[in-house]
Design a protein around this motif. Structure first.
Motif, PDB file in Angstrom:
ATOM      1  N   HIS A 261       0.850  -1.190   0.000  1.00 23.70           N
ATOM      2  CA  HIS A 261       0.000   0.000   0.000  1.00 23.70           C
ATOM      3  C   HIS A 261       0.882   1.234   0.000  1.00 23.70           C
ATOM      4  CE1 HIS A 261      -3.596  -2.287   1.168  1.00 23.70           C
ATOM      5  NE2 HIS A 261      -2.845  -2.896   2.080  1.00 23.70           N
ATOM      6  N   THR A 262       0.332   2.310  -0.494  1.00 23.31           N
ATOM      7  CA  THR A 262       0.884   3.618  -0.190  1.00 23.31           C
ATOM      8  C   THR A 262       0.000   4.156   0.919  1.00 23.31           C
ATOM      9  OG1 THR A 262       1.700   3.985  -2.421  1.00 23.31           O
ATOM     10  CG2 THR A 262       1.383   5.939  -1.039  1.00 23.31           C
ATOM     11  N   TYR A 263       0.523   4.120   2.117  1.00 24.98           N
ATOM     12  CA  TYR A 263      -0.219   4.573   3.293  1.00 24.98           C
ATOM     13  C   TYR A 263      -0.139   6.091   3.383  1.00 24.98           C
ATOM     14  CZ  TYR A 263      -0.136  -0.247   5.048  1.00 24.98           C
ATOM     15  OH  TYR A 263      -0.288  -1.596   5.212  1.00 24.98           O
ATOM     16  N   PHE A 264      -1.256   6.723   3.661  1.00 28.09           N
ATOM     17  CA  PHE A 264      -1.304   8.153   3.938  1.00 28.09           C
ATOM     18  C   PHE A 264      -1.599   8.311   5.416  1.00 28.09           C
ATOM     19  CE2 PHE A 264      -1.825   7.959  -0.557  1.00 28.09           C
ATOM     20  CZ  PHE A 264      -1.129   9.075  -1.020  1.00 28.09           C
ATOM     21  N   VAL A 265      -0.815   9.135   6.083  1.00 28.81           N
ATOM     22  CA  VAL A 265      -0.895   9.285   7.529  1.00 28.81           C
ATOM     23  C   VAL A 265      -1.132  10.754   7.863  1.00 28.81           C
ATOM     24  CG1 VAL A 265       0.388   9.019   9.700  1.00 28.81           C
ATOM     25  CG2 VAL A 265       0.677   7.337   7.856  1.00 28.81           C
ATOM     26  N   ASN A 266      -2.016  10.983   8.824  1.00 26.52           N
ATOM     27  CA  ASN A 266      -2.208  12.314   9.394  1.00 26.52           C
ATOM     28  C   ASN A 266      -1.992  12.180  10.887  1.00 26.52           C
ATOM     29  OD1 ASN A 266      -4.324  14.127  11.002  1.00 26.52           O
ATOM     30  ND2 ASN A 266      -3.600  15.256   9.225  1.00 26.52           N
ATOM     31  N   VAL A 267      -1.160  13.067  11.424  1.00 27.09           N
ATOM     32  CA  VAL A 267      -0.850  13.088  12.853  1.00 27.09           C
ATOM     33  C   VAL A 267      -1.317  14.426  13.422  1.00 27.09           C
ATOM     34  CG1 VAL A 267       1.014  13.053  14.551  1.00 27.09           C
ATOM     35  CG2 VAL A 267       1.138  11.589  12.529  1.00 27.09           C
ATOM     36  N   THR A 268      -2.029  14.386  14.536  1.00 25.53           N
ATOM     37  CA  THR A 268      -2.468  15.604  15.219  1.00 25.53           C
ATOM     38  C   THR A 268      -1.756  15.702  16.554  1.00 25.53           C
ATOM     39  OG1 THR A 268      -4.665  15.425  14.206  1.00 25.53           O
ATOM     40  CG2 THR A 268      -4.456  16.878  16.129  1.00 25.53           C
ATOM     41  N   ILE A 269      -1.105  16.841  16.781  1.00 25.56           N
ATOM     42  CA  ILE A 269      -0.361  17.084  18.014  1.00 25.56           C
ATOM     43  C   ILE A 269      -0.895  18.364  18.638  1.00 25.56           C
ATOM     44  CG2 ILE A 269       1.924  17.633  18.971  1.00 25.56           C
ATOM     45  CD1 ILE A 269       3.055  15.838  16.715  1.00 25.56           C
ATOM     46  N   GLY A 270      -1.080  18.341  19.945  1.00 23.21           N
ATOM     47  CA  GLY A 270      -1.562  19.513  20.659  1.00 23.21           C
ATOM     48  C   GLY A 270      -0.610  19.909  21.757  1.00 23.21           C
ATOM     49  N   GLY A 271      -0.676  21.168  22.144  1.00 20.98           N
ATOM     50  CA  GLY A 271       0.140  21.641  23.253  1.00 20.98           C
ATOM     51  C   GLY A 271      -0.159  23.092  23.566  1.00 20.98           C
ATOM     52  N   ASN A 272       0.261  23.519  24.728  1.00 21.17           N
ATOM     53  CA  ASN A 272       0.054  24.895  25.162  1.00 21.17           C
ATOM     54  C   ASN A 272       1.299  25.753  25.053  1.00 21.17           C
ATOM     55  OD1 ASN A 272      -2.695  24.650  25.865  1.00 21.17           O
ATOM     56  ND2 ASN A 272      -2.105  23.582  27.737  1.00 21.17           N
ATOM     57  N   GLU A 273       2.464  25.108  25.009  1.00 25.26           N
ATOM     58  CA  GLU A 273       3.729  25.845  25.006  1.00 25.26           C
ATOM     59  C   GLU A 273       4.518  25.534  23.748  1.00 25.26           C
ATOM     60  OE1 GLU A 273       4.284  28.024  27.378  1.00 25.26           O
ATOM     61  OE2 GLU A 273       2.457  27.403  28.408  1.00 25.26           O
ATOM     62  N   LEU A 274       5.175  26.547  23.215  1.00 23.62           N
ATOM     63  CA  LEU A 274       6.056  26.371  22.063  1.00 23.62           C
ATOM     64  C   LEU A 274       7.490  26.233  22.544  1.00 23.62           C
ATOM     65  CD1 LEU A 274       4.489  29.054  19.694  1.00 23.62           C
ATOM     66  CD2 LEU A 274       3.935  26.614  19.895  1.00 23.62           C
ATOM     67  N   ASP A 275       8.344  25.668  21.699  1.00 26.23           N
ATOM     68  CA  ASP A 275       9.752  25.538  22.082  1.00 26.23           C
ATOM     69  C   ASP A 275      10.468  26.874  21.902  1.00 26.23           C
ATOM     70  OD1 ASP A 275      10.391  25.743  19.351  1.00 26.23           O
ATOM     71  OD2 ASP A 275      10.844  23.618  19.127  1.00 26.23           O
ATOM     72  N   SER A 276      11.771  26.879  22.088  1.00 23.91           N
ATOM     73  CA  SER A 276      12.545  28.127  22.096  1.00 23.91           C
ATOM     74  C   SER A 276      12.556  28.847  20.745  1.00 23.91           C
ATOM     75  CB  SER A 276      13.984  27.848  22.538  1.00 23.91           C
ATOM     76  OG  SER A 276      14.614  26.974  21.611  1.00 23.91           O
ATOM     77  N   ILE A 277      12.237  28.129  19.646  1.00 20.09           N
ATOM     78  CA  ILE A 277      12.210  28.808  18.344  1.00 20.09           C
ATOM     79  C   ILE A 277      10.783  29.011  17.834  1.00 20.09           C
ATOM     80  CG2 ILE A 277      14.555  28.148  17.703  1.00 20.09           C
ATOM     81  CD1 ILE A 277      13.361  25.961  15.921  1.00 20.09           C
ATOM     82  N   GLY A 278       9.807  28.690  18.664  1.00 17.68           N
ATOM     83  CA  GLY A 278       8.424  28.952  18.300  1.00 17.68           C
ATOM     84  C   GLY A 278       7.671  27.806  17.662  1.00 17.68           C
ATOM     85  N   PHE A 279       8.194  26.582  17.777  1.00 17.26           N
ATOM     86  CA  PHE A 279       7.514  25.400  17.246  1.00 17.26           C
ATOM     87  C   PHE A 279       6.833  24.636  18.379  1.00 17.26           C
ATOM     88  CE2 PHE A 279      10.961  24.617  13.761  1.00 17.26           C
ATOM     89  CZ  PHE A 279      10.350  25.511  12.901  1.00 17.26           C
ATOM     90  N   LEU A 280       5.690  24.033  18.075  1.00 17.51           N
ATOM     91  CA  LEU A 280       5.161  22.991  18.950  1.00 17.51           C
ATOM     92  C   LEU A 280       6.118  21.805  18.818  1.00 17.51           C
ATOM     93  CD1 LEU A 280       2.777  22.485  20.831  1.00 17.51           C
ATOM     94  CD2 LEU A 280       1.497  21.634  18.872  1.00 17.51           C
ATOM     95  N   ILE A 281       6.407  21.441  17.583  1.00 16.74           N
ATOM     96  CA  ILE A 281       7.482  20.515  17.208  1.00 16.74           C
ATOM     97  C   ILE A 281       7.709  20.714  15.708  1.00 16.74           C
ATOM     98  CG2 ILE A 281       5.952  18.544  16.798  1.00 16.74           C
ATOM     99  CD1 ILE A 281       8.344  16.785  17.889  1.00 16.74           C
ATOM    100  N   ASP A 282       8.924  20.548  15.274  1.00 19.46           N
ATOM    101  CA  ASP A 282       9.257  20.703  13.863  1.00 19.46           C
ATOM    102  C   ASP A 282       8.554  19.596  13.060  1.00 19.46           C
ATOM    103  OD1 ASP A 282      10.516  20.758  11.325  1.00 19.46           O
ATOM    104  OD2 ASP A 282      12.414  21.400  12.207  1.00 19.46           O
ATOM    105  N   PHE A 283       7.872  19.976  11.982  1.00 13.24           N
ATOM    106  CA  PHE A 283       7.186  19.001  11.129  1.00 13.24           C
ATOM    107  C   PHE A 283       8.123  17.890  10.669  1.00 13.24           C
ATOM    108  CE2 PHE A 283       4.427  22.768  10.172  1.00 13.24           C
ATOM    109  CZ  PHE A 283       3.208  22.225  10.574  1.00 13.24           C
ATOM    110  N   LYS A 284       9.372  18.229  10.372  1.00 14.90           N
ATOM    111  CA  LYS A 284      10.339  17.249   9.865  1.00 14.90           C
ATOM    112  C   LYS A 284      10.597  16.130  10.865  1.00 14.90           C
ATOM    113  CE  LYS A 284      14.917  16.807   7.741  1.00 14.90           C
ATOM    114  NZ  LYS A 284      14.937  15.414   8.044  1.00 14.90           N
TER     115      LYS A 284
END
Length: 141
Positions: free
Chosen positions: A43-66
């Motif tokens: 298969h070619t699997y397609f994935v969607n990930v949902t991440i939540g949080g209240n605080e961003l890291d030191s550069i302004g990311f919840l987490i880097d997409f990469k």
């Protein structure tokens, strides 16, 4: 990839990040109940990930997409899912694949000082079939 909109989990986090990605992999379900899926197929699997949080890291990311993409893509792309240790004692169904992707992502998130949470993982196996995995509330910190 065509843009998809998936069901969103209810939450009270200030930020919600969604990452879409895909990978190609093969698997088989060694049970007579699986019908044609007993044979090795891909298969070619397609994935969607949902991440939540209240605080961003030191550069302004919840987490880097990469980082999220690397966790999934490097592990599963162009592999046989049955060969992965997490499927040693169970069949690599789409349901269990979604749960394992959640486990892998949450393990990385647990190391982050801003403590984001993986709220759901959606794995689309075919154009007409997908699974939504959401952890139990007690699994979320």
């Amino acid at each position: 990839m065509m843009q998809q909109f998936y069901p969103s989990p209810l939450h009270s986090y200030r930020f919600e990040l969604n990452k879409d990605m895909n990978f190609s992999a093969a698997h088989f379900i060694p049970s007579e109940e699986a019908g044609k899926c007993q044979a090795v197929h891909g298969h070619t699997y397609f994935v969607n990930v949902t991440i939540g949080g209240n605080e961003l890291d030191s550069i302004g990311f919840l987490i880097d997409f990469k980082i999220i993409k690397d966790v999934v893509h490097k592990k599963y792309d162009h592999s046989v899912l049955n060969d992965h240790p997490e499927f040693k004692d169970k069949f690599p169904t789409t349901e269990l694949l979604a749960e394992q992707i959640w486990n892998s992502i949450q393990e990385v998130l647990d190391t982050r000082s801003n403590r984001p949470q993986c709220l759901q993982v959606i794995v689309r196996e075919t154009p007409t079939s997908y699974v939504v995995y959401r952890p139990r509330q007690e699994e979320l910190a």
